[in-house]
Scaffold this active site. Sequence first.
Site, PDB file in Angstrom:
ATOM      1  CG  ASP A 170      -1.762  -1.126   1.403  1.00  0.00           C
ATOM      2  OD1 ASP A 170      -1.378  -2.211   0.655  1.00  0.00           O
ATOM      3  OD2 ASP A 170      -2.963  -1.262   1.780  1.00  0.00           O
ATOM      4  CD  GLU A 399      -0.615  -6.005   9.014  1.00  0.00           C
ATOM      5  OE1 GLU A 399      -0.814  -5.919   9.768  1.00  0.00           O
ATOM      6  OE2 GLU A 399      -1.305  -6.135   7.577  1.00  0.00           O
TER       7      GLU A 399
HETATM    8  C1  DGY Z   1      -6.032  -2.168   4.523  1.00  0.00           C
HETATM    9  O1  DGY Z   1      -6.990  -1.976   4.336  1.00  0.00           O
HETATM   10  O2  DGY Z   1      -5.190  -2.031   4.988  1.00  0.00           O
HETATM   11  C2  DGY Z   1      -5.577  -3.059   3.570  1.00  0.00           C
HETATM   12  O3  DGY Z   1      -4.153  -2.732   2.746  1.00  0.00           O
HETATM   13  C3  DGY Z   1      -6.508  -3.070   2.201  1.00  0.00           C
HETATM   14  O4  DGY Z   1      -5.714  -3.883   1.916  1.00  0.00           O
END
Ligand code: DGY
Length: 429
Positions: A170, A399
Amino acid sequence: MSETTPEQRPVGIDAATAILRQNDRGGYTIPTDGLYPFQWSWDSAITGLGWLTIDEKRAWQEAETMFRGQWDNGMVPHILFHKGAESYFPGPDVWGSGTKIPSSAISQPPVWATTIRFMYEKCRDQSLAAEKLRALLPKLMAYHEWWYRERDPGDTGLVCSYHPWESGMDNSPAWDKPLGVVPGVSWEYKRRDLGHVDPEQRPHKPEYDRYLYLVDFYKDHGFDSQYIYDNCPYKVIDVGIVSILQRAGNDLIELCCIADYEDGVEALQAELERTRSAINKLWSSEHHCFFNHDLITGQALDEVTSATVLPLFGGLADKKQAAAMADLIGAWLDATKVGLSSTHPSSPRYESQRYWRGPVWIHINWMIALGAADYGYSEIAQRLQDSARDCVTAAGFWEYFDADTGGGCGGDDFSWTAATTLFWLSNPA
Ligand code: DGY
């Protein structure tokens, strides 16, 4: 998988198994409770590999549930909202896909055919594997066809991506420039991620404003793929997606051969060849990796991130390029305390614990290790595996991991970290 007694089991197996069971929502696995309460595509694919070591039927079910949410045009959405949950934003109402299983309107790195090939090859119950494979093949083929048809209508050999969320990475600094020109939404919203995770480990608000603008853009234009291709203000070639699609395409062809399935195989071979010829446009002989590319400005996105060496995983590098990337990775591993950081530590945009701006992600280390081993760089593969194992052993099933300290970041009890521990870290390289 061979049977082991509890005393022989490598550390972490029981805990990793417990995490998958705890995150199981009946047919699909959430990445982690609260922060991600739905089924995410690439998380789910990798989590299936973990299930394979525990319960083979359940592993195949993970894929079956995901492909039940496949769109009619072949796209596999990045999120399937099977049930409502208040702990996540943006939910199905914001995406507005109108699909039978509510979903997002973008995809995610297409690793499914690769994980399904592993599942097929390692499944002890071969009649179960053959039956499940046969049912999944047309769906996998439709998914790959969707990528080439809708994301590379000009047949350039390099599919494009419309959202940083689609990359799975992201807030990678690679996306700073292309995302920077996207307007932000003007409506108010409340982020839920910051209620679960330290804000220092998550993207900033201006990025979220732009992520949401893009979500509105697809919805406001009726998810019209031609319109979006022509007008989306964010359009990049993501080396991660291109590489993962390439490996998965080769795996899909292999699976088709195994199952005597011919539909679409020739066309897929032609697409893979086209990508092999086009990839050199992304090579940086100065930086020894393949750069992402902004299709709006025509500029290379010159940020060295873990995605930029994923062509090793995709089998897309020639021998010289692979050697140069192996050297780059070796020096990169020397420069970080643990694992391979998601952004090179020499970047001024590197932040050791902020999501994709620095932290170590175990499943990416796995992919790069596989790619390095394929090219004969077993020492690099071993270092990636050892450092990934060190992160998990010291901190647990997070994570992602702070690349400077190895400390756990983001969501805890995370499914793909547990799954890669079961499938990869508890085995030799
Ligand atoms: C989030 O909401 O952080 C996700 O990466 C979107 O898929």
